[in-house]
Design a protein around this motif. Structure first.
Motif, PDB file in Angstrom:
ATOM      1  N   SER A 186       0.947  -1.318  -0.037  1.00 59.77           N
ATOM      2  CA  SER A 186      -0.112   0.001  -0.047  1.00 59.77           C
ATOM      3  C   SER A 186       0.770   1.237  -0.030  1.00 59.77           C
ATOM      4  O   SER A 186       0.404   2.378   0.129  1.00 59.77           O
ATOM      5  CB  SER A 186      -0.910   0.332   1.031  1.00 59.77           C
ATOM      6  OG  SER A 186      -0.410   0.362   2.382  1.00 59.77           O
ATOM      7  N   GLU A 187       2.242   1.128  -0.147  1.00 60.77           N
ATOM      8  CA  GLU A 187       2.917   2.384  -0.160  1.00 60.77           C
ATOM      9  C   GLU A 187       3.279   2.838  -1.715  1.00 60.77           C
ATOM     10  O   GLU A 187       2.874   1.813  -2.636  1.00 60.77           O
ATOM     11  CB  GLU A 187       4.224   2.072   0.239  1.00 60.77           C
ATOM     12  CG  GLU A 187       4.295   1.857   1.748  1.00 60.77           C
ATOM     13  CD  GLU A 187       4.013   2.926   2.555  1.00 60.77           C
ATOM     14  OE1 GLU A 187       3.975   4.229   2.044  1.00 60.77           O
ATOM     15  OE2 GLU A 187       3.382   2.586   3.877  1.00 60.77           O
ATOM     16  N   LYS A 188       3.498   4.050  -2.113  1.00 55.02           N
ATOM     17  CA  LYS A 188       3.680   4.148  -3.327  1.00 55.02           C
ATOM     18  C   LYS A 188       4.704   3.525  -3.987  1.00 55.02           C
ATOM     19  O   LYS A 188       5.924   3.299  -3.251  1.00 55.02           O
ATOM     20  CB  LYS A 188       3.824   6.132  -3.280  1.00 55.02           C
ATOM     21  CG  LYS A 188       2.592   6.623  -2.876  1.00 55.02           C
ATOM     22  CD  LYS A 188       2.862   7.937  -3.281  1.00 55.02           C
ATOM     23  CE  LYS A 188       1.526   8.838  -2.748  1.00 55.02           C
ATOM     24  NZ  LYS A 188       1.044   8.625  -1.312  1.00 55.02           N
ATOM     25  N   GLN A 189       4.869   3.482  -5.333  1.00 57.07           N
ATOM     26  CA  GLN A 189       6.070   2.920  -6.188  1.00 57.07           C
ATOM     27  C   GLN A 189       7.350   3.489  -5.896  1.00 57.07           C
ATOM     28  O   GLN A 189       8.291   2.886  -5.656  1.00 57.07           O
ATOM     29  CB  GLN A 189       5.497   2.939  -7.742  1.00 57.07           C
ATOM     30  CG  GLN A 189       6.413   1.889  -8.540  1.00 57.07           C
ATOM     31  CD  GLN A 189       6.653   0.234  -8.024  1.00 57.07           C
ATOM     32  OE1 GLN A 189       5.335  -0.218  -7.977  1.00 57.07           O
ATOM     33  NE2 GLN A 189       7.654   0.031  -8.030  1.00 57.07           N
ATOM     34  N   TYR A 190       7.080   4.795  -5.983  1.00 56.56           N
ATOM     35  CA  TYR A 190       8.572   5.375  -5.561  1.00 56.56           C
ATOM     36  C   TYR A 190       9.317   5.016  -4.441  1.00 56.56           C
ATOM     37  O   TYR A 190      10.497   5.164  -4.154  1.00 56.56           O
ATOM     38  CB  TYR A 190       8.658   7.073  -5.915  1.00 56.56           C
ATOM     39  CG  TYR A 190       7.853   7.901  -4.840  1.00 56.56           C
ATOM     40  CD1 TYR A 190       8.791   8.408  -3.994  1.00 56.56           C
ATOM     41  CD2 TYR A 190       6.562   8.237  -4.769  1.00 56.56           C
ATOM     42  CE1 TYR A 190       8.137   9.112  -2.748  1.00 56.56           C
ATOM     43  CE2 TYR A 190       5.900   8.912  -4.056  1.00 56.56           C
ATOM     44  CZ  TYR A 190       6.792   9.435  -2.768  1.00 56.56           C
ATOM     45  OH  TYR A 190       6.132  10.381  -1.787  1.00 56.56           O
ATOM     46  N   GLN A 191       8.385   4.905  -3.221  1.00 53.18           N
ATOM     47  CA  GLN A 191       8.995   4.550  -1.947  1.00 53.18           C
ATOM     48  C   GLN A 191       9.390   3.110  -1.796  1.00 53.18           C
ATOM     49  O   GLN A 191      10.381   2.628  -1.401  1.00 53.18           O
ATOM     50  CB  GLN A 191       7.789   4.681  -0.836  1.00 53.18           C
ATOM     51  CG  GLN A 191       7.418   6.211  -0.632  1.00 53.18           C
ATOM     52  CD  GLN A 191       6.308   6.226   0.127  1.00 53.18           C
ATOM     53  OE1 GLN A 191       5.303   5.513   0.150  1.00 53.18           O
ATOM     54  NE2 GLN A 191       6.116   7.656   0.776  1.00 53.18           N
ATOM     55  N   ARG A 192       8.715   2.037  -2.747  1.00 56.51           N
ATOM     56  CA  ARG A 192       9.304   0.829  -2.880  1.00 56.51           C
ATOM     57  C   ARG A 192      10.561   0.821  -3.385  1.00 56.51           C
ATOM     58  O   ARG A 192      11.219   0.125  -2.968  1.00 56.51           O
ATOM     59  CB  ARG A 192       8.329  -0.038  -3.810  1.00 56.51           C
ATOM     60  CG  ARG A 192       6.755  -0.182  -3.019  1.00 56.51           C
ATOM     61  CD  ARG A 192       5.932  -0.936  -4.083  1.00 56.51           C
ATOM     62  NE  ARG A 192       4.463  -0.889  -3.575  1.00 56.51           N
ATOM     63  CZ  ARG A 192       3.592  -2.037  -3.545  1.00 56.51           C
ATOM     64  NH1 ARG A 192       4.062  -2.971  -4.252  1.00 56.51           N
ATOM     65  NH2 ARG A 192       2.425  -1.800  -3.370  1.00 56.51           N
TER      66      ARG A 192
END
Length: 62
Positions: free
Chosen positions: A15-21
């Motif tokens: 559920s985190e944004k792709q850039y954070q992943r």
């Protein structure tokens, strides 16, 4: 002697944004509980700021 940062992933990337992943992956973290040692520099500090809510950071002397 260079200062190092001990970075431990404490929360899931679900559920985190792709850039954070992507930021976690670039730090070398793949799953909860994993720890990496990284150089204390501006680039790594920026990465940590992006995912501060997902990691625990400690300063260590290398």
């Amino acid at each position: 002697m260079m200062a190092m940062l001990k970075i431990t992933q404490t929360k899931s990337v679900i559920s985190e944004k792709q850039y954070q992943r992507d930021t976690l992956r670039s730090l070398g973290l793949k799953r909860i509980g994993r720890t990496v040692l990284r150089e204390d520099n501006a680039q790594n500090r920026g990465y940590i700021a992006t995912v501060a809510h997902l990691v625990k950071v400690e300063e260590v002397d290398a």
